[in-house]
Design an enzyme around this catalytic site. Structure first.
Site, PDB file in Angstrom:
ATOM      1  N   HIS A  19       2.715 -57.304  86.858  1.00 46.93           N
ATOM      2  CA  HIS A  19       3.969 -57.241  86.501  1.00 46.93           C
ATOM      3  C   HIS A  19       5.051 -58.229  87.015  1.00 46.93           C
ATOM      4  CE1 HIS A  19       5.896 -53.365  88.252  1.00 46.93           C
ATOM      5  NE2 HIS A  19       6.256 -54.550  88.755  1.00 46.93           N
ATOM      6  N   ASP A  40      -1.421 -52.937  84.869  1.00 48.93           N
ATOM      7  CA  ASP A  40      -0.911 -53.272  85.967  1.00 48.93           C
ATOM      8  C   ASP A  40      -0.824 -53.631  87.146  1.00 48.93           C
ATOM      9  OD1 ASP A  40       1.719 -54.435  86.478  1.00 48.93           O
ATOM     10  OD2 ASP A  40       2.775 -52.595  87.134  1.00 48.93           O
ATOM     11  N   SER A  77       7.176 -53.425  94.133  1.00 52.96           N
ATOM     12  CA  SER A  77       6.285 -53.639  93.141  1.00 52.96           C
ATOM     13  C   SER A  77       5.691 -53.770  93.718  1.00 52.96           C
ATOM     14  CB  SER A  77       6.969 -53.942  92.170  1.00 52.96           C
ATOM     15  OG  SER A  77       7.582 -53.311  91.502  1.00 52.96           O
TER      16      SER A  77
END
Length: 356
Positions: free
Chosen positions: A88, A123, A207
């Site tokens: 992402h 992810d 992230s």
């Protein structure tokens, strides 16, 4: 960029980073000199030194990644310029910019990197720096299977664009199954299996960074923070990281071939989107297409069918279906209920291996 200042404890420098403010009351400020009357025990000193040693060793392996207007973090995977991050973070980009904590976007030129491959189901993504790869420092990945509740960990990354930031906490729980995304049309739901839950602060931009133990090993890649369902705001102290066992498996395949052929995750072999009932409520998973020769195809499931349950569990939407399949394994036989032309049917499906 804007810099948030908390209770006057920090000030913003001209480059957008945070710098400590020094204050003195009734005496001369003396940086690095212990306050008179305050002693530090040997155990506390040893722990502090361990923190500092780990940060010094691992932080050079954590980079900032910019993909268009979005920013995140990454971890240098090897000496060839490969960097692992979240899918992402890179989104649909084919190239991104990479900057180290020692020479990131606010201190020097960003390096160009191409996206080697992504695997949205876990992810994860890999990007590769070609020019300047020799200046990168590969991290050491440790065994996430040995992570235990209560273990001290550090989260390193670029939260809110502040490159080279470190937060600390513990492993709050292990073995979590965490689902996110997939609500937008065409979006791929992500379900993290065996996720590590941590109290170390995970903020926007963390992230793709590193969750590190006190041995200086990366045991996870931070990917998500919990949201308070009543307010929609981020819940403090509840973050989740992809375990290093998954990271090394997926990253190794992406580096080698640019895709994943052995994920260890179960698949129905369908492309699908959310279906809604006549009242506008979730009505199952509408099959758009089936993979020829795949699990659903072999069981007689066709495009246009609406899957409502798998293995005895209701699947009102694609996110739920992904979570259900995440608990299964390739080769398992499961009953699948679906509707077709106003009627209902059931098929026994031998699950396949999710590829991507």
């Amino acid at each position: 960029m804007a810099c948030a200042v908390a209770l006057g404890a920090a000030a913003c420098s001209s480059d957008g980073s945070s710098m400590a403010a020094t204050a003195s009351s009734g005496g001369e400020a003396s940086a690095g000199r212990p306050v008179q009357g305050v002693s530090t025990s040997g155990a506390a000193q040893e722990l502090q030194q361990q923190y500092q040693s780990v940060v010094k060793a691992v932080l050079p392996s954590v980079v900032e990644i910019a993909a268009g207007d979005a920013t995140g973090s990454g971890v240098v995977y090897d000496g060839k310029g490969d960097i692992v991050t979240n899918a992402h973070v890179v989104g649909n980009a084919t190239t991104v910019e990479v900057g180290t904590a020692e020479g990131g976007s606010r201190q020097g030129q960003m390096m160009q990197a191409k996206v080697v491959g992504t695997f949205a189901a876990d992810d994860l993504a890999v990007v590769r720096v070609s020019s300047g790869a020799g200046s990168l420092h590969p991290a050491t990945f440790g065994p996430s299977g040995s992570a235990a509740t209560g273990q001290i960990v550090l989260a390193m990354g670029s939260p809110l664009g502040l490159s080279g930031s470190v937060t600390q906490g513990i492993i709050s729980a292990v073995g979590r199954t965490v689902s996110e995304g997939g609500t937008a049309p065409g979006a791929t739901p992500t379900t993290i299996i065996n996720a590590l839950q941590t109290s170390a602060d995970i903020n926007g931009g963390n992230s793709g960074g590193a969750l590190v133990n006190l041995s200086g090993q990366v045991i996870g890649i931070p990917a998500a923070a919990a949201q308070n369902p009543s307010s929609g705001n981020q819940a403090a102290g509840i973050g989740f990281a992809i375990p290093s066992a998954t990271v090394t498996n997926i990253a190794g395949q992406l580096i080698k071939t640019g895709k994943v052929s052995n994920s260890g995750r179960a698949s129905l072999g369908v492309s699908a989107h959310n279906a809604t009932s006549s009242g506008g409520q979730p009505g199952g998973v509408a099959v758009v297409s089936v993979v020829p020769g795949g699990a659903a195809d072999k069981a007689g499931i066709k495009a246009g069918d609406v899957i409502t349950a798998v293995g005895g569990q209701q699947v009102p939407d694609t996110t739920t279906l992904t979570a259900v399949l995440a608990t299964a394994k390739p080769g398992m036989k499961v009953p699948v209920q679906y509707s077709r032309d106003g009627g209902t049917a059931e098929a026994t499906v031998t699950l396949g291996n999710l590829e991507g």
